[in-house]
Design a protein around this motif. Structure first.
Motif, PDB file in Angstrom:
ATOM      1  N   ALA A   6       0.821  -1.206   0.000  1.00 58.24           N
ATOM      2  CA  ALA A   6       0.000   0.000   0.000  1.00 58.24           C
ATOM      3  C   ALA A   6       0.857   1.258   0.000  1.00 58.24           C
ATOM      4  CB  ALA A   6      -0.933  -0.010   1.208  1.00 58.24           C
ATOM      5  N   VAL A   7       1.876   1.277   0.839  1.00 59.55           N
ATOM      6  CA  VAL A   7       2.750   2.438   0.927  1.00 59.55           C
ATOM      7  C   VAL A   7       3.506   2.643  -0.393  1.00 59.55           C
ATOM      8  CG1 VAL A   7       4.846   3.255   2.065  1.00 59.55           C
ATOM      9  CG2 VAL A   7       2.920   2.461   3.425  1.00 59.55           C
ATOM     10  N   LEU A   8       3.982   1.573  -0.989  1.00 62.13           N
ATOM     11  CA  LEU A   8       4.673   1.700  -2.277  1.00 62.13           C
ATOM     12  C   LEU A   8       3.713   2.136  -3.381  1.00 62.13           C
ATOM     13  CD1 LEU A   8       7.077  -1.366  -2.096  1.00 62.13           C
ATOM     14  CD2 LEU A   8       7.622   1.055  -1.733  1.00 62.13           C
ATOM     15  N   SER A   9       2.457   1.725  -3.282  1.00 61.83           N
ATOM     16  CA  SER A   9       1.448   2.135  -4.259  1.00 61.83           C
ATOM     17  C   SER A   9       1.216   3.641  -4.213  1.00 61.83           C
ATOM     18  CB  SER A   9       0.129   1.407  -3.992  1.00 61.83           C
ATOM     19  OG  SER A   9       0.291   0.030  -4.162  1.00 61.83           O
ATOM     20  N   ALA A  10       1.446   4.231  -3.065  1.00 62.11           N
ATOM     21  CA  ALA A  10       1.276   5.674  -2.925  1.00 62.11           C
ATOM     22  C   ALA A  10       2.257   6.451  -3.802  1.00 62.11           C
ATOM     23  CB  ALA A  10       1.460   6.076  -1.467  1.00 62.11           C
ATOM     24  N   LEU A  11       3.357   5.822  -4.163  1.00 59.77           N
ATOM     25  CA  LEU A  11       4.402   6.492  -4.939  1.00 59.77           C
ATOM     26  C   LEU A  11       4.204   6.394  -6.451  1.00 59.77           C
ATOM     27  CD1 LEU A  11       7.420   5.265  -2.830  1.00 59.77           C
ATOM     28  CD2 LEU A  11       6.560   7.616  -2.960  1.00 59.77           C
ATOM     29  N   ARG A  12       3.297   5.554  -6.882  1.00 58.20           N
ATOM     30  CA  ARG A  12       3.124   5.365  -8.324  1.00 58.20           C
ATOM     31  C   ARG A  12       1.823   6.015  -8.760  1.00 58.20           C
ATOM     32  NH1 ARG A  12      -0.706   1.828  -9.639  1.00 58.20           N
ATOM     33  NH2 ARG A  12       0.080   1.416 -11.719  1.00 58.20           N
ATOM     34  N   PRO A  13       1.808   6.517  -9.976  1.00 59.87           N
ATOM     35  CA  PRO A  13       0.547   7.086 -10.458  1.00 59.87           C
ATOM     36  C   PRO A  13      -0.482   5.990 -10.703  1.00 59.87           C
ATOM     37  CG  PRO A  13       2.215   7.126 -12.178  1.00 59.87           C
ATOM     38  CD  PRO A  13       2.884   6.605 -10.942  1.00 59.87           C
ATOM     39  N   GLY A  14      -1.718   6.355 -10.619  1.00 61.40           N
ATOM     40  CA  GLY A  14      -2.778   5.398 -10.898  1.00 61.40           C
ATOM     41  C   GLY A  14      -3.382   4.812  -9.645  1.00 61.40           C
ATOM     42  N   ARG A  15      -4.241   3.866  -9.871  1.00 61.62           N
ATOM     43  CA  ARG A  15      -5.046   3.268  -8.806  1.00 61.62           C
ATOM     44  C   ARG A  15      -4.575   1.842  -8.544  1.00 61.62           C
ATOM     45  NH1 ARG A  15     -10.676   1.193  -9.742  1.00 61.62           N
ATOM     46  NH2 ARG A  15     -11.650   1.225  -7.713  1.00 61.62           N
ATOM     47  N   THR A  16      -4.411   1.515  -7.288  1.00 58.83           N
ATOM     48  CA  THR A  16      -4.053   0.170  -6.870  1.00 58.83           C
ATOM     49  C   THR A  16      -5.177  -0.368  -5.988  1.00 58.83           C
ATOM     50  OG1 THR A  16      -1.695   0.711  -6.886  1.00 58.83           O
ATOM     51  CG2 THR A  16      -2.354  -1.240  -5.638  1.00 58.83           C
ATOM     52  N   VAL A  17      -5.642  -1.567  -6.307  1.00 54.27           N
ATOM     53  CA  VAL A  17      -6.693  -2.201  -5.518  1.00 54.27           C
ATOM     54  C   VAL A  17      -6.096  -3.423  -4.830  1.00 54.27           C
ATOM     55  CG1 VAL A  17      -8.955  -3.317  -5.583  1.00 54.27           C
ATOM     56  CG2 VAL A  17      -8.459  -1.405  -7.140  1.00 54.27           C
ATOM     57  N   ILE A  18      -6.226  -3.465  -3.521  1.00 52.43           N
ATOM     58  CA  ILE A  18      -5.758  -4.600  -2.720  1.00 52.43           C
ATOM     59  C   ILE A  18      -7.002  -5.275  -2.157  1.00 52.43           C
ATOM     60  CG2 ILE A  18      -4.410  -5.309  -0.717  1.00 52.43           C
ATOM     61  CD1 ILE A  18      -2.702  -2.752  -1.181  1.00 52.43           C
ATOM     62  N   ARG A  19      -7.118  -6.570  -2.410  1.00 52.20           N
ATOM     63  CA  ARG A  19      -8.299  -7.327  -1.970  1.00 52.20           C
ATOM     64  C   ARG A  19      -7.885  -8.524  -1.111  1.00 52.20           C
ATOM     65  NH1 ARG A  19      -9.603  -6.871  -7.745  1.00 52.20           N
ATOM     66  NH2 ARG A  19     -11.155  -5.242  -7.952  1.00 52.20           N
ATOM     67  N   ASN A  20      -8.903  -9.145  -0.517  1.00 57.88           N
ATOM     68  CA  ASN A  20      -8.726 -10.381   0.260  1.00 57.88           C
ATOM     69  C   ASN A  20      -7.781 -10.208   1.444  1.00 57.88           C
ATOM     70  OD1 ASN A  20     -10.455 -11.845  -1.512  1.00 57.88           O
ATOM     71  ND2 ASN A  20      -8.760 -12.005  -2.951  1.00 57.88           N
ATOM     72  N   ALA A  21      -7.890  -9.075   2.105  1.00 58.94           N
ATOM     73  CA  ALA A  21      -7.002  -8.789   3.232  1.00 58.94           C
ATOM     74  C   ALA A  21      -7.768  -8.437   4.509  1.00 58.94           C
ATOM     75  CB  ALA A  21      -6.052  -7.658   2.843  1.00 58.94           C
ATOM     76  N   ALA A  22      -9.014  -8.865   4.610  1.00 61.70           N
ATOM     77  CA  ALA A  22      -9.830  -8.536   5.785  1.00 61.70           C
ATOM     78  C   ALA A  22      -9.187  -9.019   7.084  1.00 61.70           C
ATOM     79  CB  ALA A  22     -11.233  -9.123   5.635  1.00 61.70           C
ATOM     80  N   HIS A  23      -8.396 -10.083   7.021  1.00 61.36           N
ATOM     81  CA  HIS A  23      -7.734 -10.615   8.218  1.00 61.36           C
ATOM     82  C   HIS A  23      -6.794  -9.593   8.866  1.00 61.36           C
ATOM     83  CE1 HIS A  23      -4.916 -11.337   4.933  1.00 61.36           C
ATOM     84  NE2 HIS A  23      -3.963 -11.359   5.843  1.00 61.36           N
ATOM     85  N   LEU A  24      -6.406  -8.564   8.130  1.00 61.13           N
ATOM     86  CA  LEU A  24      -5.499  -7.552   8.688  1.00 61.13           C
ATOM     87  C   LEU A  24      -6.193  -6.624   9.675  1.00 61.13           C
ATOM     88  CD1 LEU A  24      -3.353  -6.618   5.584  1.00 61.13           C
ATOM     89  CD2 LEU A  24      -2.829  -8.190   7.438  1.00 61.13           C
ATOM     90  N   ARG A  25      -7.490  -6.730   9.765  1.00 60.39           N
ATOM     91  CA  ARG A  25      -8.221  -5.909  10.730  1.00 60.39           C
ATOM     92  C   ARG A  25      -8.064  -6.439  12.157  1.00 60.39           C
ATOM     93  NH1 ARG A  25     -10.967  -2.016   8.433  1.00 60.39           N
ATOM     94  NH2 ARG A  25     -11.688  -2.203   6.290  1.00 60.39           N
ATOM     95  N   ILE A  26      -7.567  -7.658  12.311  1.00 59.63           N
ATOM     96  CA  ILE A  26      -7.464  -8.256  13.648  1.00 59.63           C
ATOM     97  C   ILE A  26      -6.017  -8.618  14.002  1.00 59.63           C
ATOM     98  CG2 ILE A  26      -9.846  -9.080  13.745  1.00 59.63           C
ATOM     99  CD1 ILE A  26      -8.759 -11.853  12.852  1.00 59.63           C
TER     100      ILE A  26
END
Length: 114
Positions: A6-26
């Motif tokens: 996610a942090v590296l995506s902030a440096l590139r132009p365009g849109r990055t979608v990250i899915r299937n990561a709901a487990h990171l909420r816990i």
């Protein structure tokens, strides 16, 4: 891996979608919420979804980053600090949990930047 991606995506132009990561909420923190909130501080649009993030990259700016006492949040945003001046990590000691020498290694990387 998701906070770093996610942090590296902030440096590139365009849109990055990250899915299937709901487990990171816990984990040590709600990592999806933490990453979205801290990216917003840098001026990057990051939207939480139920199971991930949508990041619109661009030109992040320096900011004070809250770690939520989560070593992965601290280490991920530290990587952003290699490319973005002014990133300051609060509670930097939280990395001791998994990588006590992290800041020394980061210092070596920053010394070798062009």
């Amino acid at each position: 891996m998701v906070p770093t991606l996610a942090v590296l995506s902030a440096l590139r132009p365009g849109r990055t979608v990250i899915r299937n990561a709901a487990h990171l909420r816990i984990k040590e923190s709600d990592r999806l919420k933490a990453v979205a909130g801290e990216l917003a501080k840098t001026g990057v649009r990051a939207e939480e979804t139920q199971d991930g993030l949508i990041i619109t990259g661009g030109s992040p700016r320096g900011a004070e980053i809250e770690t939520y006492d989560d070593h992965r949040i601290a280490m991920s945003f530290a990587m952003l600090g290699l490319a973005v001046p002014g990133i300051r990590i609060q509670d930097a000691g939280c990395v001791k949990k998994s990588f006590p020498g992290f800041w020394e290694e980061m210092e070596k990387l920053s010394e070798n930047r062009p």
